[in-house]
Design a protein around this motif. Sequence first.
Motif, PDB file in Angstrom:
ATOM      1  N   GLU A  30       0.097   3.016  -5.191  1.00  0.00           N
ATOM      2  CA  GLU A  30      -0.640   1.936  -4.673  1.00  0.00           C
ATOM      3  C   GLU A  30      -1.032   1.112  -5.675  1.00  0.00           C
ATOM      4  N   ASP A  31      -0.892   1.267  -6.770  1.00  0.00           N
ATOM      5  CA  ASP A  31      -1.297   0.358  -8.252  1.00  0.00           C
ATOM      6  C   ASP A  31       0.283  -0.731  -8.324  1.00  0.00           C
ATOM      7  N   ARG A  32       1.025  -0.164  -7.985  1.00  0.00           N
ATOM      8  CA  ARG A  32       2.363  -0.841  -7.943  1.00  0.00           C
ATOM      9  C   ARG A  32       2.627  -1.803  -6.791  1.00  0.00           C
ATOM     10  N   ALA A  33       2.210  -1.216  -5.649  1.00  0.00           N
ATOM     11  CA  ALA A  33       2.139  -1.908  -4.348  1.00  0.00           C
ATOM     12  C   ALA A  33       0.846  -1.997  -3.456  1.00  0.00           C
ATOM     13  N   PRO A  34      -0.068  -2.837  -3.736  1.00  0.00           N
ATOM     14  CA  PRO A  34      -1.497  -2.957  -3.336  1.00  0.00           C
ATOM     15  C   PRO A  34      -1.604  -3.000  -2.062  1.00  0.00           C
ATOM     16  N   GLU A  35      -0.512  -3.389  -1.405  1.00  0.00           N
ATOM     17  CA  GLU A  35      -0.518  -3.743   0.021  1.00  0.00           C
ATOM     18  C   GLU A  35      -0.723  -2.128   0.919  1.00  0.00           C
ATOM     19  N   LEU A  36      -0.502  -1.357  -0.144  1.00  0.00           N
ATOM     20  CA  LEU A  36      -0.457   0.034   0.522  1.00  0.00           C
ATOM     21  C   LEU A  36      -1.729   0.695   0.607  1.00  0.00           C
ATOM     22  N   ARG A  37      -2.855   0.070  -0.138  1.00  0.00           N
ATOM     23  CA  ARG A  37      -4.159   0.620  -0.281  1.00  0.00           C
ATOM     24  C   ARG A  37      -4.760   0.794   1.273  1.00  0.00           C
ATOM     25  N   GLY A  38      -5.101   2.051   1.496  1.00  0.00           N
ATOM     26  CA  GLY A  38      -5.829   2.283   2.676  1.00  0.00           C
ATOM     27  C   GLY A  38      -5.073   2.693   3.829  1.00  0.00           C
ATOM     28  N   LEU A  39      -3.993   2.508   3.670  1.00  0.00           N
ATOM     29  CA  LEU A  39      -2.874   3.118   4.806  1.00  0.00           C
ATOM     30  C   LEU A  39      -2.796   4.759   4.774  1.00  0.00           C
ATOM     31  N   LYS A  40      -2.813   4.970   5.944  1.00  0.00           N
ATOM     32  CA  LYS A  40      -2.623   6.495   6.132  1.00  0.00           C
ATOM     33  C   LYS A  40      -1.286   6.814   5.665  1.00  0.00           C
ATOM     34  N   GLN A  41      -1.198   8.044   4.947  1.00  0.00           N
ATOM     35  CA  GLN A  41       0.186   8.394   4.548  1.00  0.00           C
ATOM     36  C   GLN A  41       0.412   9.778   5.153  1.00  0.00           C
ATOM     37  N   ARG A  42       1.678   9.800   5.306  1.00  0.00           N
ATOM     38  CA  ARG A  42       2.377  11.029   5.891  1.00  0.00           C
ATOM     39  C   ARG A  42       3.465  11.532   5.023  1.00  0.00           C
ATOM     40  N   LEU A  43       3.410  12.728   4.468  1.00  0.00           N
ATOM     41  CA  LEU A  43       4.518  13.052   3.757  1.00  0.00           C
ATOM     42  C   LEU A  43       5.486  14.103   4.626  1.00  0.00           C
TER      43      LEU A  43
END
Length: 515
Positions: free
Chosen positions: A182-195
Amino acid sequence: MNRFARFATRHAQRRASIGLVLAVLGLTAVMAAPARAEPGPAPRDFRALPEVAGRSGDVSATLVAAPKDVVVDGVTLHGYVFNGEYGGTVLRVRPGGRLKIRLVNSIDQPINLHFHGSHGSPLGRGDNVHIVVRPGERFDYVMDVPRSQPPGLYWYHTHIHGNVEELVSRGLSGPIIVEGLEDRAPELRGLKQRLLVLKTFSAAPPATGADTADSDPAVRRVHGVVQSVNGAAHADVDMAAGAKELWRISNESANDYYHLSIKGFRFRIVALDGVATARDLPVDKLDIGPGMRMELVVEAPGAGDYPLLSGATLTGLGHGMSTSRELAMVHVTGQAPAAAVAEMGPAPARPMGAPDLRQATISATRTLSFAQRPGEEVYTINGLTFDHNRVDVRVPLGAVEEWVIRNDSDDMHAFHIHQVHFQVVSINGEPQPFDRLLDVVRIPERGAVVIRIAFTDPQIVGRFMFHCHVLKHEDKGMMQMIEVYDPKRPERSAQPPPMPGMDHMSMHEGMDMKP
Ligand code: C2O
Ligand code: CU
């Protein structure tokens, strides 16, 4: 027939949902429609894997490798798994952190650990695939994750030459998340993540005459392989209309490509093989080769049920067969806000965080030919099979090299090198933009990929491997050893002296090198 047949027994209790499309002589016929007949309400849970995370980015974990029967899709795999978890235990670490892993071997074969994609040291107790941990023994790994390790998705697996396909197919792998994407791609902050960890094993052929053609469609009709997500044959995923999520997908199958799609969905790749891409790469199909990772933003459309399909294609001898199976059902509910279904907007550019090697001064060019000995199950690089007593490539620290990797066969090969990511500069002569760094790349049949590699990080001094990540090819010879040496300190790359056979670099508690 497949040598893994003996590890799996059939156990046809449950029907999998399966869509099968046969294309024979150019005719396409729908042979079986999806028919999921689960009694009662469908289980609506997405099975997350257990995680180990440490404070301050260090991780201390014990991984016990032990036998376990794993049932996926009604088929039993006589597996070997870490900590009882076929899907894998997630290790979360930070750049600059340390993975302290006690590996306990409770199976009847030697094992070890490789941190796939690591830029850390291949020496000592680090990402050292020369280590062999024998049955009944344990070994304490201390893998320092460099500060410069790109944040993203990686994986660990056992790496005993000759047995890697078997050990990985039976379950000895799991994901590693290096935190900070998320530091490289701030727009990912706050997105739900699924592995999503993808694994594959082969099912035994049916006992002669014991089964009818429809008794086990998932296994029989889809190439005899059992696919899973996080250890389960089928997952349910709940999403709100218009919602965005970050999906992190690791292909931990020994030999197989995954081709994933969800009709009506859009995907934007944000990272490949653990490294953020220069911009979002929009795709509607995900082609993920063995050992590769893909991280993507998934955007749900309007309400409905959308199957996540895993497709595959086999061609040859005048006919082609393509099949697909349902790995998950995405249940989208609610109303999509108008803004969410509108255009995705311009993709922000991200710095690659590494120099563009197209402009670099090249110290050496090498050509590597990946091939099979005619009529033999022997796979070679430049005509040679792997020999742990031979160093094939010596590179002085600081070099930037160009490698021309040829596939002189009609088979699928996927090049992988330890300790570094590389830049693809051309595929079959076609120049490639600098928008990604990879650690696995498919080499097209009868074609060539040209890559550039910077051997500039002093951390990577030592002997490590490059090989085909189709693990049955690696086991049958398609691997070589590289030594990166420091011309000012040539002794630093030296490994313990080789000994014959499997014991060549066995290190176990007792003959030890305490950190
Ligand atoms: Cu993921 Cu040498 O391998
Ligand atoms: Cu191969």
